[in-house]
Write an enzyme that holds these catalytic residues in place. Structure first.
Site, PDB file in Angstrom:
ATOM      1  N   LYS A 107      -2.802  -2.628  -4.375  1.00  0.00           N
ATOM      2  CA  LYS A 107      -3.262  -4.325  -3.888  1.00  0.00           C
ATOM      3  C   LYS A 107      -2.405  -5.077  -4.335  1.00  0.00           C
ATOM      4  CE  LYS A 107      -7.127  -3.126  -1.135  1.00  0.00           C
ATOM      5  NZ  LYS A 107      -7.583  -3.303   0.352  1.00  0.00           N
ATOM      6  N   LYS A 206      -9.469   2.291  10.982  1.00  0.00           N
ATOM      7  CA  LYS A 206     -10.694   2.552  10.348  1.00  0.00           C
ATOM      8  C   LYS A 206     -12.018   2.069  11.373  1.00  0.00           C
ATOM      9  CE  LYS A 206      -9.635  -0.431   6.440  1.00  0.00           C
ATOM     10  NZ  LYS A 206      -9.154  -1.379   4.999  1.00  0.00           N
TER      11      LYS A 206
END
Length: 318
Positions: A107, A206
């Site tokens: 990240k 997703k």
């Protein structure tokens, strides 16, 4: 099925999802026409998963095969969040690589970027690495994301806000590293707009964010026809929701490791028994009919904050 809205990430709240699911299930039990299907994506995912699991069990087939999956083995990636300082990243990444994770994703944001990737790349010069900015980089300065081009990454995921497809398209012209879209893709229409804009060449699908497996398959087929590649992510679900996401990860266009780690990565005790176990960087989907996993009733009884019963026979069609 499992509904797992993530606070601060999902557009819907748990209360939104509970209200919608209660209305739908109450109508099914009563045998009356259910309310309109439109509703929170994670709630639709939960209900559709349950119905798809039932249908696959009745057909005697694993769910992943009924939706068009081509392999019961899914390579697995791991994510390192923003919290660890740079000096800890090499050891964390080395541990993940030693555990067998096929890809490590870091990240990043406006303040924490290339120096984090450089530290990991020095420790793992040949490993599959990627970065995910969750839309936090400056869309008026795409060169800020192009700085990641020197690290031999698999992709740069969602560098700019989800609605700014133009910034993503400009970035694709500035660097060789593929751009990956995540939050920008919430359905077939959004995927079509991204393709028309040339905003990326990779998508993170997703199923819970897309509203179910049917929507995931539809977006998968569309991006595959455009020559893009895809991979599957999750919403920190327990082993129940993860089973459905893993089914999606077996689709032919899902050519990259999935961010669907084994149970022990996030949970001391999973909602299924046994939990998901990684072997040589892979998760093996069961050959049993349906999802191939069952909830652990003792765990659910211990963990439940509340429960609602809708009747023994929901009356779903075959």
């Amino acid at each position: 099925g499992e509904c797992s809205p993530v606070p601060g990430y999902s557009l819907e709240t748990l209360d939104d999802c509970r209200s919608w699911l209660t209305g739908r299930l109450s109508a099914l039990v009563a045998g009356s026409p259910p309310p309109p299907a439109a509703g929170p994506a994670t709630a639709r995912f939960a209900l559709e998963t349950a119905i798809a699991d039932l249908a696959a069990r009745r057909s005697g087939e694993p769910l992943w095969r009924t939706i068009g999956g081509v392999s019961g083995l899914v390579p697995v990636g791991a994510v390192i969040g923003l919290d660890p300082p740079v000096d800890r990243l090499p050891s964390l990444a080395l541990d993940l690589a030693a555990a067998g994770y096929r890809r490590i994703k870091l990240k990043v944001d406006r303040d924490r970027g290339p120096e984090r990737v450089a530290a990991v790349r020095r420790a793992l010069p040949e490993h599959d690495l990627a970065v995910d900015a969750n839309g936090t980089l400056d869309p008026t300065a795409p060169e800020s994301a192009a700085r990641f081009d020197s690290f031999d990454l698999s992709f740069v995921e969602q560098p700019f806000p989800a609605v700014d497809l133009d910034a993503h398209a400009r970035l694709t012209g500035l660097m060789e590293t593929p751009v990956c879209l995540d939050e920008s893709i919430d359905g077939v229409a959004a995927a079509a707009r991204a393709i028309d804009a040339g905003a990326a060449s990779v998508v993170n699908l997703k199923p819970a964010r897309l509203g179910g497996l049917q929507a995931t398959v539809a977006v998968h087929d569309l991006v595959l026809s455009a020559g893009w590649s895809a991979w599957c992510g999750g919403m920190l679900e327990s082993g129940i929701g993860k089973a459905a996401a893993l089914a999606a990860a077996t689709l032919p266009g899902m050519t990259r490791p999935a961010d669907l780690p084994p149970s022990a990565r996030h949970f001391d005790t999973d909602a299924i028994d046994p939990g998901w176990v990684m072997d040589d960087g892979m998760l093996r989907l069961p050959s049993r009919p349906g999802l191939g996993v069952d909830p652990d009733p003792e765990f659910l009884e211990r963990a439940a904050a509340a429960s609602t019963a809708f009747g023994d026979d929901v009356g779903l069609p075959a």
